[in-house]
Design a protein around this motif. Sequence first.
Motif, PDB file in Angstrom:
ATOM      1  N   LEU A  78      37.461  36.921  34.223  1.00  0.00           N
ATOM      2  CA  LEU A  78      38.042  38.115  34.995  1.00  0.00           C
ATOM      3  C   LEU A  78      37.439  38.360  36.175  1.00  0.00           C
ATOM      4  CD1 LEU A  78      39.775  40.621  34.740  1.00  0.00           C
ATOM      5  CD2 LEU A  78      37.629  41.559  33.472  1.00  0.00           C
ATOM      6  N   SER A  79      38.065  38.198  37.290  1.00  0.00           N
ATOM      7  CA  SER A  79      37.570  38.415  38.379  1.00  0.00           C
ATOM      8  C   SER A  79      38.155  39.630  39.008  1.00  0.00           C
ATOM      9  CB  SER A  79      38.339  37.161  39.606  1.00  0.00           C
ATOM     10  OG  SER A  79      37.625  35.776  39.134  1.00  0.00           O
ATOM     11  N   GLN A  80      37.107  40.280  39.630  1.00  0.00           N
ATOM     12  CA  GLN A  80      37.616  41.793  40.042  1.00  0.00           C
ATOM     13  C   GLN A  80      36.938  42.171  41.335  1.00  0.00           C
ATOM     14  OE1 GLN A  80      36.173  43.942  36.535  1.00  0.00           O
ATOM     15  NE2 GLN A  80      34.555  44.262  37.485  1.00  0.00           N
ATOM     16  N   SER A  81      37.523  43.188  42.044  1.00  0.00           N
ATOM     17  CA  SER A  81      36.966  43.554  43.107  1.00  0.00           C
ATOM     18  C   SER A  81      35.741  44.423  42.926  1.00  0.00           C
ATOM     19  CB  SER A  81      38.048  44.824  43.662  1.00  0.00           C
ATOM     20  OG  SER A  81      37.282  45.886  44.417  1.00  0.00           O
ATOM     21  N   PRO A  82      34.838  44.286  43.975  1.00  0.00           N
ATOM     22  CA  PRO A  82      33.668  44.780  43.848  1.00  0.00           C
ATOM     23  C   PRO A  82      33.404  46.262  43.635  1.00  0.00           C
ATOM     24  CG  PRO A  82      34.009  44.195  46.269  1.00  0.00           C
ATOM     25  CD  PRO A  82      35.253  43.792  45.361  1.00  0.00           C
ATOM     26  N   LEU A  83      34.696  47.038  43.876  1.00  0.00           N
ATOM     27  CA  LEU A  83      35.073  48.557  43.811  1.00  0.00           C
ATOM     28  C   LEU A  83      34.698  48.718  42.310  1.00  0.00           C
ATOM     29  CD1 LEU A  83      37.677  49.358  46.282  1.00  0.00           C
ATOM     30  CD2 LEU A  83      34.897  49.649  46.701  1.00  0.00           C
ATOM     31  N   LEU A  84      34.949  47.771  41.528  1.00  0.00           N
ATOM     32  CA  LEU A  84      34.959  48.039  39.969  1.00  0.00           C
ATOM     33  C   LEU A  84      33.457  47.683  39.257  1.00  0.00           C
ATOM     34  CD1 LEU A  84      38.560  46.676  38.935  1.00  0.00           C
ATOM     35  CD2 LEU A  84      37.810  49.118  39.281  1.00  0.00           C
ATOM     36  N   TRP A  85      32.534  47.260  40.234  1.00  0.00           N
ATOM     37  CA  TRP A  85      31.453  46.873  39.890  1.00  0.00           C
ATOM     38  C   TRP A  85      30.629  48.188  39.284  1.00  0.00           C
ATOM     39  CZ3 TRP A  85      26.814  47.288  43.632  1.00  0.00           C
ATOM     40  CH2 TRP A  85      25.900  46.554  43.270  1.00  0.00           C
ATOM     41  N   ASN A  86      29.921  47.818  38.027  1.00  0.00           N
ATOM     42  CA  ASN A  86      29.220  49.133  37.254  1.00  0.00           C
ATOM     43  C   ASN A  86      28.281  49.737  38.473  1.00  0.00           C
ATOM     44  OD1 ASN A  86      30.404  48.450  35.096  1.00  0.00           O
ATOM     45  ND2 ASN A  86      28.852  47.387  34.138  1.00  0.00           N
ATOM     46  N   TYR A 103      34.030  40.764  50.544  1.00  0.00           N
ATOM     47  CA  TYR A 103      33.556  40.339  49.173  1.00  0.00           C
ATOM     48  C   TYR A 103      34.901  39.258  48.739  1.00  0.00           C
ATOM     49  CZ  TYR A 103      31.852  39.335  44.551  1.00  0.00           C
ATOM     50  OH  TYR A 103      31.552  38.797  43.379  1.00  0.00           O
ATOM     51  N   ARG A 104      34.911  38.205  48.683  1.00  0.00           N
ATOM     52  CA  ARG A 104      36.069  37.420  48.484  1.00  0.00           C
ATOM     53  C   ARG A 104      36.032  37.140  46.692  1.00  0.00           C
ATOM     54  NH1 ARG A 104      37.639  33.348  52.889  1.00  0.00           N
ATOM     55  NH2 ARG A 104      39.018  32.854  51.165  1.00  0.00           N
ATOM     56  N   TRP A 105      36.585  38.069  46.353  1.00  0.00           N
ATOM     57  CA  TRP A 105      36.566  38.217  44.851  1.00  0.00           C
ATOM     58  C   TRP A 105      37.705  37.480  44.151  1.00  0.00           C
ATOM     59  CZ3 TRP A 105      40.729  40.468  42.029  1.00  0.00           C
ATOM     60  CH2 TRP A 105      41.459  41.399  42.909  1.00  0.00           C
ATOM     61  N   ARG A 106      38.760  37.078  45.100  1.00  0.00           N
ATOM     62  CA  ARG A 106      40.036  36.299  44.760  1.00  0.00           C
ATOM     63  C   ARG A 106      39.722  35.120  44.878  1.00  0.00           C
ATOM     64  NH1 ARG A 106      44.787  39.187  44.355  1.00  0.00           N
ATOM     65  NH2 ARG A 106      44.608  41.215  44.528  1.00  0.00           N
ATOM     66  N   THR A 107      38.727  34.485  45.391  1.00  0.00           N
ATOM     67  CA  THR A 107      38.521  33.126  45.721  1.00  0.00           C
ATOM     68  C   THR A 107      38.710  32.147  44.623  1.00  0.00           C
ATOM     69  OG1 THR A 107      37.120  33.579  47.577  1.00  0.00           O
ATOM     70  CG2 THR A 107      36.917  31.403  47.017  1.00  0.00           C
ATOM     71  N   GLU A 108      38.216  32.299  43.549  1.00  0.00           N
ATOM     72  CA  GLU A 108      38.514  31.297  42.402  1.00  0.00           C
ATOM     73  C   GLU A 108      39.895  31.279  42.074  1.00  0.00           C
ATOM     74  OE1 GLU A 108      36.397  29.936  38.109  1.00  0.00           O
ATOM     75  OE2 GLU A 108      35.779  31.893  39.093  1.00  0.00           O
ATOM     76  N   ALA A 109      40.441  32.200  42.048  1.00  0.00           N
ATOM     77  CA  ALA A 109      42.228  32.185  41.526  1.00  0.00           C
ATOM     78  C   ALA A 109      42.579  31.563  42.614  1.00  0.00           C
ATOM     79  CB  ALA A 109      42.633  33.695  41.304  1.00  0.00           C
ATOM     80  N   GLU A 110      42.551  31.760  43.956  1.00  0.00           N
ATOM     81  CA  GLU A 110      43.192  31.106  44.968  1.00  0.00           C
ATOM     82  C   GLU A 110      42.944  29.551  45.041  1.00  0.00           C
ATOM     83  OE1 GLU A 110      41.509  33.613  48.225  1.00  0.00           O
ATOM     84  OE2 GLU A 110      43.148  34.962  47.984  1.00  0.00           O
ATOM     85  N   VAL A 111      41.652  29.309  44.785  1.00  0.00           N
ATOM     86  CA  VAL A 111      41.197  27.741  44.691  1.00  0.00           C
ATOM     87  C   VAL A 111      42.219  27.024  43.678  1.00  0.00           C
ATOM     88  CG1 VAL A 111      39.465  26.227  44.197  1.00  0.00           C
ATOM     89  CG2 VAL A 111      38.963  27.755  45.675  1.00  0.00           C
ATOM     90  N   GLN A 184      46.878  31.791  51.573  1.00  0.00           N
ATOM     91  CA  GLN A 184      46.092  32.429  50.722  1.00  0.00           C
ATOM     92  C   GLN A 184      44.767  32.524  50.710  1.00  0.00           C
ATOM     93  OE1 GLN A 184      48.017  29.857  49.805  1.00  0.00           O
ATOM     94  NE2 GLN A 184      47.285  28.523  48.111  1.00  0.00           N
ATOM     95  N   LEU A 185      44.268  31.476  51.085  1.00  0.00           N
ATOM     96  CA  LEU A 185      42.406  31.368  51.220  1.00  0.00           C
ATOM     97  C   LEU A 185      42.106  31.971  52.426  1.00  0.00           C
ATOM     98  CD1 LEU A 185      42.053  27.744  49.801  1.00  0.00           C
ATOM     99  CD2 LEU A 185      41.974  29.850  48.615  1.00  0.00           C
ATOM    100  N   THR A 186      42.792  32.315  53.462  1.00  0.00           N
ATOM    101  CA  THR A 186      42.464  33.212  54.612  1.00  0.00           C
ATOM    102  C   THR A 186      42.849  34.523  54.503  1.00  0.00           C
ATOM    103  OG1 THR A 186      44.147  32.446  55.847  1.00  0.00           O
ATOM    104  CG2 THR A 186      42.206  31.024  55.803  1.00  0.00           C
ATOM    105  N   ALA A 187      43.637  35.009  53.833  1.00  0.00           N
ATOM    106  CA  ALA A 187      44.215  36.288  53.724  1.00  0.00           C
ATOM    107  C   ALA A 187      43.308  37.305  53.476  1.00  0.00           C
ATOM    108  CB  ALA A 187      45.342  36.371  52.833  1.00  0.00           C
ATOM    109  N   ALA A 191      37.814  34.685  57.011  1.00  0.00           N
ATOM    110  CA  ALA A 191      38.418  33.380  56.657  1.00  0.00           C
ATOM    111  C   ALA A 191      37.468  32.229  56.805  1.00  0.00           C
ATOM    112  CB  ALA A 191      39.482  33.412  57.654  1.00  0.00           C
ATOM    113  N   SER A 192      36.184  32.408  57.336  1.00  0.00           N
ATOM    114  CA  SER A 192      35.138  31.486  57.399  1.00  0.00           C
ATOM    115  C   SER A 192      34.582  31.241  56.059  1.00  0.00           C
ATOM    116  CB  SER A 192      34.194  31.790  58.609  1.00  0.00           C
ATOM    117  OG  SER A 192      33.374  32.961  58.003  1.00  0.00           O
ATOM    118  N   PRO A 193      33.946  29.848  55.794  1.00  0.00           N
ATOM    119  CA  PRO A 193      33.745  29.668  54.637  1.00  0.00           C
ATOM    120  C   PRO A 193      32.236  30.053  54.395  1.00  0.00           C
ATOM    121  CG  PRO A 193      34.132  27.469  56.111  1.00  0.00           C
ATOM    122  CD  PRO A 193      34.456  28.765  56.951  1.00  0.00           C
TER     123      PRO A 193
END
Length: 193
Positions: A78-86, A103-111, A184-187, A191-193
């Motif tokens: 489960l990947s989620q926005s940092p806004l949902l972090w406890n 915070y690039r929380w979608r990166t793993e799904a995008e990869v 999708q990896l720069t949106a 965008a820098s690694p």
Amino acid sequence: MISAGDHGHSVTAVTMKPAALENMDTLGAASVSARKLADLAAVVLGRPSADLVSASAAQITFPMFSITSVPFSVVIKLSQSPLLWNGIAQVPPAFRADLAHHYRWRTEAEVYASGLADAMPHGGRLPTLYSIEELDEQRIAIWMEDVTEEGGDGWSDARFRNAAARLGRFAGSAAVEEIIALPQLTAHGDASP
């Protein structure tokens, strides 16, 4: 039995009708129905269909869950926005939007969606991807193969060095440059690694 996992929870299922689901609320937003688990079992097992007898969920390590069944096992991350972090209350309100943006929380799904798995070097691979599910605007569930470690005493220093060298060559390859340039990896965020 079916079990799910990847940073947090475990699900176990067996084949019977109707399926008895236990502790599925443990998976939170990634909770699934008996039908979806049966469909997933069929995909994992390479069969046209599968019947579930029972399934139960247990937390492994958040945000990863493991669904284990006889004869298969699956991982859910489960990947989620940092806004949902406890701990988001510890971040001053004025900085929360900036944190969420960068915070690039979608990166793993995008990869996983990028085709990187097809470009992996000989001897290396990503876990098999079964599904990427957008749960809502702030959460994504990644359903993937549960990779078990080969028998023995773990990895030697030489094996780690070899893997690091291969990944280093791969990271600098033209295939990776093409993939990381995909929209999708720069949106999201910087965008820098």
